[in-house]
Design a protein around this motif. Structure first.
Motif, PDB file in Angstrom:
ATOM      1  N   ALA A 327      -0.661  15.119 -54.681  1.00  0.00           N
ATOM      2  CA  ALA A 327      -1.906  15.793 -55.058  1.00  0.00           C
ATOM      3  C   ALA A 327      -2.986  15.686 -53.987  1.00  0.00           C
ATOM      4  CB  ALA A 327      -2.427  15.217 -56.374  1.00  0.00           C
ATOM      5  N   VAL A 328      -2.797  14.853 -52.966  1.00  0.00           N
ATOM      6  CA  VAL A 328      -3.836  14.643 -51.948  1.00  0.00           C
ATOM      7  C   VAL A 328      -4.274  15.943 -51.271  1.00  0.00           C
ATOM      8  CG1 VAL A 328      -4.312  13.579 -49.703  1.00  0.00           C
ATOM      9  CG2 VAL A 328      -3.331  12.215 -51.553  1.00  0.00           C
ATOM     10  N   PRO A 329      -3.358  16.848 -50.868  1.00  0.00           N
ATOM     11  CA  PRO A 329      -3.815  18.096 -50.223  1.00  0.00           C
ATOM     12  C   PRO A 329      -4.659  18.983 -51.138  1.00  0.00           C
ATOM     13  CG  PRO A 329      -1.486  17.720 -49.790  1.00  0.00           C
ATOM     14  CD  PRO A 329      -1.885  16.753 -50.851  1.00  0.00           C
ATOM     15  N   LEU A 330      -4.554  18.790 -52.442  1.00  0.00           N
ATOM     16  CA  LEU A 330      -5.292  19.615 -53.396  1.00  0.00           C
ATOM     17  C   LEU A 330      -6.706  19.101 -53.645  1.00  0.00           C
ATOM     18  CD1 LEU A 330      -2.433  20.058 -56.043  1.00  0.00           C
ATOM     19  CD2 LEU A 330      -2.971  21.528 -54.079  1.00  0.00           C
ATOM     20  N   ALA A 331      -6.984  17.874 -53.190  1.00  0.00           N
ATOM     21  CA  ALA A 331      -8.294  17.257 -53.451  1.00  0.00           C
ATOM     22  C   ALA A 331      -9.311  17.706 -52.418  1.00  0.00           C
ATOM     23  CB  ALA A 331      -8.162  15.740 -53.443  1.00  0.00           C
ATOM     24  N   ASP A 332     -10.571  17.830 -52.850  1.00  0.00           N
ATOM     25  CA  ASP A 332     -11.665  18.184 -51.949  1.00  0.00           C
ATOM     26  C   ASP A 332     -12.511  16.951 -51.667  1.00  0.00           C
ATOM     27  OD1 ASP A 332     -11.055  20.904 -51.769  1.00  0.00           O
ATOM     28  OD2 ASP A 332     -12.098  21.339 -53.652  1.00  0.00           O
ATOM     29  N   GLY A 333     -12.795  16.685 -50.399  1.00  0.00           N
ATOM     30  CA  GLY A 333     -13.686  15.600 -50.028  1.00  0.00           C
ATOM     31  C   GLY A 333     -12.968  14.289 -49.786  1.00  0.00           C
ATOM     32  N   ALA A 334     -13.588  13.463 -48.952  1.00  0.00           N
ATOM     33  CA  ALA A 334     -12.993  12.183 -48.579  1.00  0.00           C
ATOM     34  C   ALA A 334     -12.867  11.241 -49.773  1.00  0.00           C
ATOM     35  CB  ALA A 334     -13.830  11.527 -47.479  1.00  0.00           C
ATOM     36  N   ALA A 335     -13.852  11.250 -50.665  1.00  0.00           N
ATOM     37  CA  ALA A 335     -13.818  10.325 -51.803  1.00  0.00           C
ATOM     38  C   ALA A 335     -12.626  10.602 -52.705  1.00  0.00           C
ATOM     39  CB  ALA A 335     -15.128  10.422 -52.594  1.00  0.00           C
ATOM     40  N   ALA A 336     -12.422  11.895 -53.037  1.00  0.00           N
ATOM     41  CA  ALA A 336     -11.306  12.249 -53.922  1.00  0.00           C
ATOM     42  C   ALA A 336      -9.963  11.917 -53.275  1.00  0.00           C
ATOM     43  CB  ALA A 336     -11.373  13.730 -54.273  1.00  0.00           C
ATOM     44  N   LYS A 337      -9.836  12.208 -51.982  1.00  0.00           N
ATOM     45  CA  LYS A 337      -8.590  11.889 -51.285  1.00  0.00           C
ATOM     46  C   LYS A 337      -8.353  10.383 -51.238  1.00  0.00           C
ATOM     47  CE  LYS A 337      -8.624  16.003 -48.294  1.00  0.00           C
ATOM     48  NZ  LYS A 337      -7.395  16.636 -48.811  1.00  0.00           N
ATOM     49  N   THR A 338      -9.440   9.619 -51.034  1.00  0.00           N
ATOM     50  CA  THR A 338      -9.304   8.158 -50.975  1.00  0.00           C
ATOM     51  C   THR A 338      -8.812   7.607 -52.300  1.00  0.00           C
ATOM     52  OG1 THR A 338     -11.094   8.030 -49.337  1.00  0.00           O
ATOM     53  CG2 THR A 338     -10.539   6.006 -50.531  1.00  0.00           C
TER      54      THR A 338
END
Length: 435
Positions: A327-338
């Motif tokens: 799901a990481v590529p679908l997340a927006d922003g550094a916080a969500a990816k982290t």
């Protein structure tokens, strides 16, 4: 073979065992610290990746290969020493390993370039390769099967605690005194642990019946006690647990070597922030390990076999990790990816205890160390491949390569989850006669 009894073990006929409980948990605590030092040693180059690359003029692929060199003899040593643990004193083996760790840090700490760094890491990897299987073997030998989940999880938790404690501490040392100073710190800590272990360490009673004391649990049936390694390694349980653990260890290797650089280079964290944020997936992993131990122990006390309590629970951990990584590529922003990376790597990297306790249930005591050692040797080959693979991705794709590496990890975790669900059943495979 019938399900393992959950009744308390009968007291050993050789005499009272007053104080054994205290000694068992003292040994367990020391081995938790042992694994903390072990993974601090592994993580230091990842924490200093940018500084080392700048100092030695390395590209990402070269740095990945230098880290992969750590695993060049890691697997071979894990297999050989794991088998030796079935015949030699685990206390002695662990002491020798800890001393060698400290010695291995010295050449790169003194100075030199890439060749010295690679040689130092090869020696360190050879000394650290057997650490996890021998530490698990030494810990589990103090406990009967139905009590092994918590101590096994605690020793595995030492991996997480090692990174949680060392990441901010070593990052501070690296930023203020240089990356070579961090190696001196680790060498000193290893020697302190070795001194404590020499005084307080001991071998358990459950390892080899009749060697140190009468076995406190019923001896295995003759056909199982004499089971050759080839019979154990040919089981679907050993193969499934090993494949699942391999995919889990791939994420661990990625975290150790490249996660700090990912946080700094692709997600925009400063060096100090990355030294703190890098702890997040390890903290998640610590909570997952403790929860897994509690759930598995509760299920086994209620009569569940290893298939459900270990194979299915372990498979569920890897499945959650896979979903989060993908799901990481679908997340927006550094916080969500982290957050997704912390959950994905935290769950995905938490299979080690499941693997160790599954093999301890599958193999007779006289074969457990070797079976764990061979498993660890196969599994840690992921540490040889993952750093170089990610380095090549980064050189080819730039910072986008980091995210692609996370997606690959998610796909691998999905394969590992399927293997754990479908193949792991220690009671079934342990019941088959030796051939």
């Amino acid at each position: 073979m019938a399900e393992v009894s959950t009744a308390p073990p009968r007291p050993a006929p050789g005499g009272p065992r007053t104080g054994d409980g205290v000694r068992a948990w003292t040994v367990t605590a020391l081995l938790v610290v042992f694994m903390m030092v072990n993974f601090a040693d592994k993580s230091v180059l990842g924490l200093a990746a940018d500084e080392i690359r700048a100092d030695l003029g390395l590209n990402a692929t070269q740095f990945g290969l230098a880290n992969g060199a750590f695993f060049l003899l890691f697997s071979v040593a894990a297999i050989l020493v794991g088998m030796a643990a079935d015949r030699l004193s685990p206390k002695t083996l662990l002491l020798l390993m800890a001393v060698l760790w400290s010695v291995a840090q010295v050449p790169a700490a003194i100075g030199g370039g890439l060749a010295v760094l690679v040689a130092s890491r090869v020696l360190l990897g050879a000394a650290e390769g057997p650490a996890f299987p021998v530490a698990q073997h030494a810990t589990l030998s103090w406990f009967p099967d139905h009590r092994r989940n918590l101590p096994g999880a605690l020793v595995t938790l030492g991996v997480t605690l090692g990174v949680i404690v060392s990441a901010p501490t070593l990052s501070w040392v690296i930023q203020h005194h240089g990356w070579r100073a961090a190696l001196w710190v680790l060498a000193a800590v290893g020697l302190v642990w070795a001194a404590a272990w020499a005084v307080l360490g001991a071998d358990g009673r459950h390892a080899v019946a009749g060697k140190d004391a009468p076995a406190p649990v019923p001896a295995p049936a003759p056909d199982r006690a004499d089971a050759p390694y080839r019979r154990i390694l040919a089981t679907r349980t050993w193969a499934g647990a090993t494949l699942a653990y391999f995919t889990s260890y791939w994420t661990v290797a990625l975290m150790l070597v490249w996660l700090p650089s990912y946080l700094r280079g692709a997600l925009g964290y400063t060096a100090a922030e990355a030294g703190t944020v890098v702890v997040a997936p390890w903290a998640v992993g610590a909570l997952v390990l403790l929860a897994q131990a509690g759930i598995t122990g509760r299920m086994m006390r209620r009569g569940a076999g290893g298939r459900r309590a270990r194979g299915w629970v372990g498979g569920a951990l890897l499945a959650v990790g896979a979903v989060c990584c993908l799901a990481v590529p679908l997340a927006d922003g550094a916080a969500a990816k982290t957050v997704l990376i912390a959950l994905g790597f935290g769950f995905g990297g938490s299979y080690a205890t499941v693997a160790a306790t599954t093999v301890a249930e599958l193999a007779p005591p006289a074969r457990a160390g070797g079976a764990l050692g061979v498993m660890n040797g196969v599994v840690t080959a992921a540490g040889l491949a993952a750093p170089a693979f990610v380095g090549a991705l980064v050189d080819a794709r730039g910072t986008a390569g980091y995210q692609q590496a996370v997606v690959v990890s998610g796909l691998l975790l999905a394969v590992g989850a399927a293997a754990s669900f479908l193949l792991v059943d220690p009671a079934r495979d342990a019941a088959r006669p030796a051939r």
